[in-house]
Scaffold this motif. Structure first.
Motif, PDB file in Angstrom:
ATOM      1  N   LYS A 289       1.325   0.598 -12.260  1.00 11.29           N
ATOM      2  CA  LYS A 289       0.882   0.624 -13.668  1.00 11.29           C
ATOM      3  C   LYS A 289      -0.404  -0.258 -13.672  1.00 11.29           C
ATOM      4  CE  LYS A 289       0.594  -0.094 -18.156  1.00 11.29           C
ATOM      5  NZ  LYS A 289      -0.217   0.789 -19.022  1.00 11.29           N
TER       6      LYS A 289
ATOM      7  N   TRP B 250      -3.415   9.753 -14.964  1.00  6.47           N
ATOM      8  CA  TRP B 250      -2.526   9.196 -14.131  1.00  6.47           C
ATOM      9  C   TRP B 250      -1.499  10.146 -13.466  1.00  6.47           C
ATOM     10  CZ3 TRP B 250      -0.984   4.745 -12.075  1.00  6.47           C
ATOM     11  CH2 TRP B 250       0.437   4.618 -11.672  1.00  6.47           C
TER      12      TRP B 250
ATOM     13  N   ALA C 260       0.853   9.730 -10.832  1.00  4.94           N
ATOM     14  CA  ALA C 260       1.588   8.775  -9.785  1.00  4.94           C
ATOM     15  C   ALA C 260       3.030   8.742 -10.205  1.00  4.94           C
ATOM     16  CB  ALA C 260       1.133   7.430  -9.132  1.00  4.94           C
TER      17      ALA C 260
ATOM     18  N   SER D  24       5.763   1.322 -11.987  1.00  7.94           N
ATOM     19  CA  SER D  24       5.947   1.318 -13.557  1.00  7.94           C
ATOM     20  C   SER D  24       7.379   0.965 -13.922  1.00  7.94           C
ATOM     21  CB  SER D  24       5.478   2.593 -14.105  1.00  7.94           C
ATOM     22  OG  SER D  24       3.957   2.859 -13.518  1.00  7.94           O
TER      23      SER D  24
ATOM     24  N   GLY E 202      -2.119   5.994  -8.170  1.00 10.21           N
ATOM     25  CA  GLY E 202      -0.829   4.829  -8.298  1.00 10.21           C
ATOM     26  C   GLY E 202      -0.865   3.607  -7.080  1.00 10.21           C
TER      27      GLY E 202
ATOM     28  N   HIS F 189      -0.150   5.132 -19.637  1.00  8.92           N
ATOM     29  CA  HIS F 189      -0.841   5.091 -18.629  1.00  8.92           C
ATOM     30  C   HIS F 189      -2.306   5.409 -18.763  1.00  8.92           C
ATOM     31  CE1 HIS F 189       1.998   4.129 -15.353  1.00  8.92           C
ATOM     32  NE2 HIS F 189       2.921   5.002 -16.125  1.00  8.92           N
TER      33      HIS F 189
END
Length: 495
Positions: free
Chosen positions: A197, A465, A467, A472, A193, A461
């Motif tokens: 995003k 991913w 995070a 996001s 992250g 994502h």
């Protein structure tokens, strides 16, 4: 090599020419099962043959493996298959001088595979031969190093990926920049992250020349139908290219002509695209469009001198690849963008670090988010590192040890080759990542994203991913409570 293994390999080699591409992996050994077999023989010397060692095949493949041989790697360079007699002798003589082994000399690679009891091949032929030579080699039970691009068409790329997966053999695609540690490091940061995003990447491969791209490959007087097996080079009997009169220009500068390659799309764009896919973890695009034209290099070529590819991914990420072959000193930045920041990379392959550019705290609400330089290990010779990585994977019998395996190679082909076909046909291409079906019929690409917005859904994502919602989510202003349709004259804010 054990008698059992040698017998099995020889049987594969006798039979491989009768196997179709669809049955190329008829050995039917899964990746995990083959690892144990290959690892058990990791102390044996690996016998390597070269298929089409021209400019790159000689300068990078042969010379690098000769160097690795001299450094003590357990490899023997035992065969050269090359349609151009002068080049064939040049390469074979170099191997003999450098390693002490006088390699077998062949015109047809199939004869070399059948007779030399090989363990692996390096493929350096023009693009239009890559698919057939790769699946033939895998069917013969060989590990493969194939120069980029992995194939000429997307359908061929998916075919190679399937054959590789089913065979359990080790295959490396020759995009040497994937052996830079930076891309794995970036992938970890993205999944954690660091940028929030992930929204998109942009990359390039600009060049310039006073004579036109790929015309610097010199034509030689001794390139004649007597020294070059032209029909075999074209592959007309295999249906790989149309029959045409012998032409030194077509032979030596083939990247300029559609029957054999796709110009900057596959010679250059594939480099940077593969790196960006490795960094982001993205693979098969959902939508691809290409643009450009032949705006200056009117020298008889087919391929454009200005081109751009835009690839949209189902993970909600867009990739931009753009360049011209007529200007080099004003390149665009190579970077990856996210909601909370950007990674900016240099151009080329000599990275000692990259920059993190933070977005404003009014957006991130992260006061400690600041611009920084992130260090990475510098690799001086990526070609050497790439071949060493391939040998390591072959010795371990671990296909996924390769820094650029065929699943990544196929993804890069899907981006750049569909971009080339979009430019040529004036169409937008859509790909189903599950079925790998390619279509020009819009499945409702724009509507899909509009529906996510209407549903106030969570963003999609990149693969891996972890995070959560970091970077996001939007901040909802209080006044948005006043939004909404007035039904029967009633204020939604009061209901």
């Amino acid at each position: 090599m054990s008698d059992e293994k040698q017998t099995k390999n020889q049987t594969n080699r006798r039979n491989f020419m009768t196997q179709s591409a669809g049955v190329a992996a008829a050995a039917s050994v899964g990746l995990s099962a083959t690892r144990a077999t290959a690892a058990a023989g990791s102390n044996e010397r690996m016998r390597i043959g070269f298929i089409g060692p021209g400019g790159r095949g000689y300068g990078a493949h042969v010379k690098t493996l000769c160097k690795l041989h001299a450094e003590g790697r357990k490899i023997d360079l035992v065969g050269v298959a090359e349609v151009y007699q002068t080049q064939r002798d040049k390469v074979a003589d170099h191997i003999k001088k450098a390693t002490g082994t006088d390699p077998g000399r062949y015109v047809d690679y199939r004869d070399m595979i059948e007779k030399e009891n090989l363990d692996a091949v390096c493929i350096g032929t023009p693009d239009h031969w890559h698919h057939k030579q790769t699946v033939d080699s895998i069917a013969a039970g060989l590990n493969v190093y194939c120069e980029k691009p992995m194939t000429k068409t997307v359908e061929e790329a998916f075919s190679v990926e399937k054959a590789w997966r089913e065979s359990g053999k080790v295959m490396q695609v020759g995009v040497q920049s994937t052996s830079l540690p930076v891309w794995n490091e970036v992938n970890t940061l993205l999944k954690d992250g660091k940028l929030g995003k992930v929204l998109g990447f942009q990359t390039e491969y600009f060049r310039n020349s006073d004579m036109g791209q790929w015309r610097y490959y010199k034509l030689e007087a001794d390139m004649t139908p007597k020294t070059i097996d032209w029909e075999r080079w074209l592959g007309t009997n295999e249906g790989l290219a149309p029959d045409m009169p012998f032409d030194r220009e077509k032979y030596k500068q083939w990247r300029r002509f559609w029957p054999f390659g796709s110009g900057m799309f596959t010679d250059l764009f594939v480099h940077r695209t593969t790196s960006m896919l490795k960094a982001t973890g993205l693979r098969i695009p959902g939508r691809v469009v290409g643009a450009g034209g032949l705006y200056m290099e009117y020298d008889g070529r087919d391929v454009p001198d200005v081109a751009t590819v835009v690839a949209d991914f189902n993970e909600g990420v867009q990739g931009l690849v753009t360049a011209t072959m007529c200007n080099q000193e004003s390149r665009i930045d190579q970077l990856i963008r996210g909601h909370f920041g950007t990674f900016r990379f240099g151009n080329g392959e000599e990275f000692d670090g990259f920059d993190f550019v933070a977005e404003r705290p009014q957006v991130t609400h992260e006061r400690d988010y600041k611009d920084e330089r992130i260090a990475t290990e510098k690799v001086g010779n990526t070609t050497y590192a790439h071949f060493a990585n391939w040998l390591d994977a072959c010795e371990a019998g671990e296909p996924m040890m390769c820094n650029n395996p065929p699943d990544l190679g196929a993804a890069a082909i899907a981006v750049v080759n569909l971009g080339a076909e979009s430019y040529r046909q004036g169409k937008v291409f859509f790909v189903d990542p599950e079925t790998r079906e390619i279509s020009t019929t819009d499945p409702g690409w724009a509507k899909k994203w509009e529906q996510l917005s209407e549903a106030r859904a969570n963003p999609k994502h990149i693969p891996g991913w972890n995070a959560g919602d970091f970077g996001s989510k939007l901040v909802e202003p209080e006044y948005m409570n006043l939004a909404g349709p007035w039904i029967d004259g009633k204020d939604p804010a009061k209901s």
